[in-house]
Design an enzyme around this catalytic site. Structure first.
Site, PDB file in Angstrom:
ATOM      1  CB  SER A 142      44.851  47.666  48.585  1.00 56.40           C
ATOM      2  OG  SER A 142      44.735  48.790  47.762  1.00 56.40           O
ATOM      3  CE1 TYR A 155      41.127  45.091  45.704  1.00 57.23           C
ATOM      4  CE2 TYR A 155      41.477  47.089  46.465  1.00 57.23           C
ATOM      5  CZ  TYR A 155      41.873  45.879  45.915  1.00 57.23           C
ATOM      6  OH  TYR A 155      43.458  45.623  45.597  1.00 57.23           O
TER       7      TYR A 155
HETATM    8  P1  NAD Z   1      45.865  39.340  39.517  1.00 50.98           P
HETATM    9  O1  NAD Z   1      44.382  39.130  39.124  1.00 50.98           O
HETATM   10  O2  NAD Z   1      46.849  39.454  38.429  1.00 50.98           O
HETATM   11  O3  NAD Z   1      46.102  37.942  40.315  1.00 50.98           O
HETATM   12  C1  NAD Z   1      45.098  37.336  41.166  1.00 50.98           C
HETATM   13  C2  NAD Z   1      45.523  35.884  41.553  1.00 50.98           C
HETATM   14  O4  NAD Z   1      44.548  35.383  42.672  1.00 50.98           O
HETATM   15  C3  NAD Z   1      45.526  34.947  40.511  1.00 50.98           C
HETATM   16  O5  NAD Z   1      46.603  34.156  40.488  1.00 50.98           O
HETATM   17  C4  NAD Z   1      44.182  34.157  40.490  1.00 50.98           C
HETATM   18  O6  NAD Z   1      44.124  33.007  39.886  1.00 50.98           O
HETATM   19  C5  NAD Z   1      44.100  34.506  41.969  1.00 50.98           C
HETATM   20  N1  NAD Z   1      42.917  34.036  42.731  1.00 50.98           N
HETATM   21  C6  NAD Z   1      41.712  35.014  42.138  1.00 50.98           C
HETATM   22  N2  NAD Z   1      40.629  34.188  42.964  1.00 50.98           N
HETATM   23  C7  NAD Z   1      40.998  33.163  43.498  1.00 50.98           C
HETATM   24  C8  NAD Z   1      40.253  32.253  44.398  1.00 50.98           C
HETATM   25  N3  NAD Z   1      39.030  32.368  44.512  1.00 50.98           N
HETATM   26  N4  NAD Z   1      41.141  31.475  44.910  1.00 50.98           N
HETATM   27  C9  NAD Z   1      42.314  31.204  44.701  1.00 50.98           C
HETATM   28  N5  NAD Z   1      42.989  32.260  44.035  1.00 50.98           N
HETATM   29  C10 NAD Z   1      42.346  33.096  43.295  1.00 50.98           C
HETATM   30  O7  NAD Z   1      45.750  40.456  40.519  1.00 50.98           O
HETATM   31  P2  NAD Z   1      46.967  41.204  41.364  1.00 50.98           P
HETATM   32  O8  NAD Z   1      46.819  42.587  40.969  1.00 50.98           O
HETATM   33  O9  NAD Z   1      48.242  40.507  41.385  1.00 50.98           O
HETATM   34  O10 NAD Z   1      46.427  41.385  42.684  1.00 50.98           O
HETATM   35  C11 NAD Z   1      47.060  40.410  43.871  1.00 50.98           C
HETATM   36  C12 NAD Z   1      46.790  40.966  45.189  1.00 50.98           C
HETATM   37  O11 NAD Z   1      47.485  42.390  45.256  1.00 50.98           O
HETATM   38  C13 NAD Z   1      45.118  41.403  45.531  1.00 50.98           C
HETATM   39  O12 NAD Z   1      44.956  40.829  46.823  1.00 50.98           O
HETATM   40  C14 NAD Z   1      45.164  42.772  45.149  1.00 50.98           C
HETATM   41  O13 NAD Z   1      43.779  43.254  45.796  1.00 50.98           O
HETATM   42  C15 NAD Z   1      46.248  43.260  45.523  1.00 50.98           C
HETATM   43  N6  NAD Z   1      46.627  44.640  44.964  1.00 50.98           N
HETATM   44  C16 NAD Z   1      46.791  44.795  43.592  1.00 50.98           C
HETATM   45  C17 NAD Z   1      47.040  46.035  43.299  1.00 50.98           C
HETATM   46  C18 NAD Z   1      47.227  46.259  41.748  1.00 50.98           C
HETATM   47  O14 NAD Z   1      47.056  47.524  41.268  1.00 50.98           O
HETATM   48  N7  NAD Z   1      47.248  45.519  40.833  1.00 50.98           N
HETATM   49  C19 NAD Z   1      46.894  47.284  43.949  1.00 50.98           C
HETATM   50  C20 NAD Z   1      46.863  46.876  45.399  1.00 50.98           C
HETATM   51  C21 NAD Z   1      46.500  45.678  46.055  1.00 50.98           C
END
Ligand code: NAD
Length: 260
Positions: A142, A155
């Protein structure tokens, strides 16, 4: 006969992970879709990916907060497809609260899912990649792996941790044709971000539109959310032959946020 690479994408039933699973399937990989819920919808996601793209796709349930299940995910993927060539550590959760009020169970869950899970999946995948003569590991970190924001102590700690893990693994495996890199997204409008808007509204005392404008996109110079497809394209690139010498580093996809 086409030799398909096998890609595991943790947390890939939603948001960024789902887009990565589609992108790698479009590249011809066999894909393992993962989450912890094991619902008919989860399996339907894998079926839809397989239908749309050339390779196979399967759903494997594994709770990324559980060390045994993290390692079992990799083992089951190898049993199914015969190898693990690409590992994308994407599963992640968020919680927003002042540090003195931060619930201990939320801290523990964030560190386990966003950081420790990657240690376990990497540890399980590396012997398979070494045996196969190479591999690609991509950790979805991130912008918060590079800089901090208030109210996100767990986080930011986990994401800074995964940057350290990325560099260490890269150094250890550089001679094995295994690369390990991170992607550092800015704000992407996924369910994870949607879910933190109410907490941000509470923490900052703002309405929804003001949180989006002044807390989230305020620091993203383009003033636009990054798309899941833009993150997935960066992952595909890191898994391509052109990226063979990119190792132990990160690609920021944050509209310029961390350039400040
Ligand atoms: P999201 O909530 O849309 O998806 C998260 C996924 O992780 C889902 O498929 C969920 O089922 C799965 N998950 C959650 N807990 C779990 C567990 N205990 N075991 C297995 N699977 C699990 O989130 P996203 O925004 O797509 O985020 C994905 C990654 O990107 C994360 O690591 C997040 O930190 C990172 N990220 C997101 C953003 C953003 O703005 N959305 C920015 C920077 C980094």
């Amino acid at each position: 006969m086409t030799v398909r690479r096998t890609a595991i994408v943790t947390g890939s039933t939603s948001g960024i992970g789902l887009a990565i699973a589609h992108a790698l399937a479009a590249e011809g990989c066999n894909v393992v879709v993962n989450s912890f819920s094991d619902t008919p919808q989860d399996h339907a996601i894998a079926e839809a990916i397989a239908k749309e793209h050339p390779g196979e796709a399967v759903y494997i349930k594994a709770d990324m907060s559980n060390a045994f299940e993290c390692r079992a995910l990799v083992e089951r993927a190898a049993e199914k497809f015969g190898s693990v060539d690409i590992l994308v550590n994407n599963a992640g959760i968020q919680h927003v609260a002042p540090v003195e009020e931060f619930p201990v169970e939320k801290w523990d869950a964030i560190i386990a899912i966003n950081l420790t899970s990657a240690f376990h999946t990497i540890a399980a995948a590396v012997p398979l990649m070494k045996k196969a003569g190479g591999g690609r590991i991509v950790n979805i970190a991130s912008a918060h792996g590079l800089i901090a924001s208030p109210f996100k102590s767990a986080y930011v700690s986990a994401k800074h941790g995964i940057m350290g893990l990325t560099k260490t693994v890269a150094l250890e495996l550089a001679r094995d044709k295994i690369t390990c890199n991170a992607i550092c997204p800015g704000y992407v409008l996924t369910p994870l971000v949607e879910a933190q808007i109410p907490d941000q509204m509470k923490a900052h005392g703002m309405d929804r539109e003001t949180v989006i404008r002044e807390v989230m996109l305020d620091r993203q110079p383009t003033k636009e959310f990054v798309t899941v497809e833009e993150i997935a394209a960066a992952v595909s690139f890191l898994c391509s032959p052109a990226a063979a010498q990119i190792n132990g580093t990160h690609i920021s996809v944050d509209g310029g946020w961390t350039a400040e």
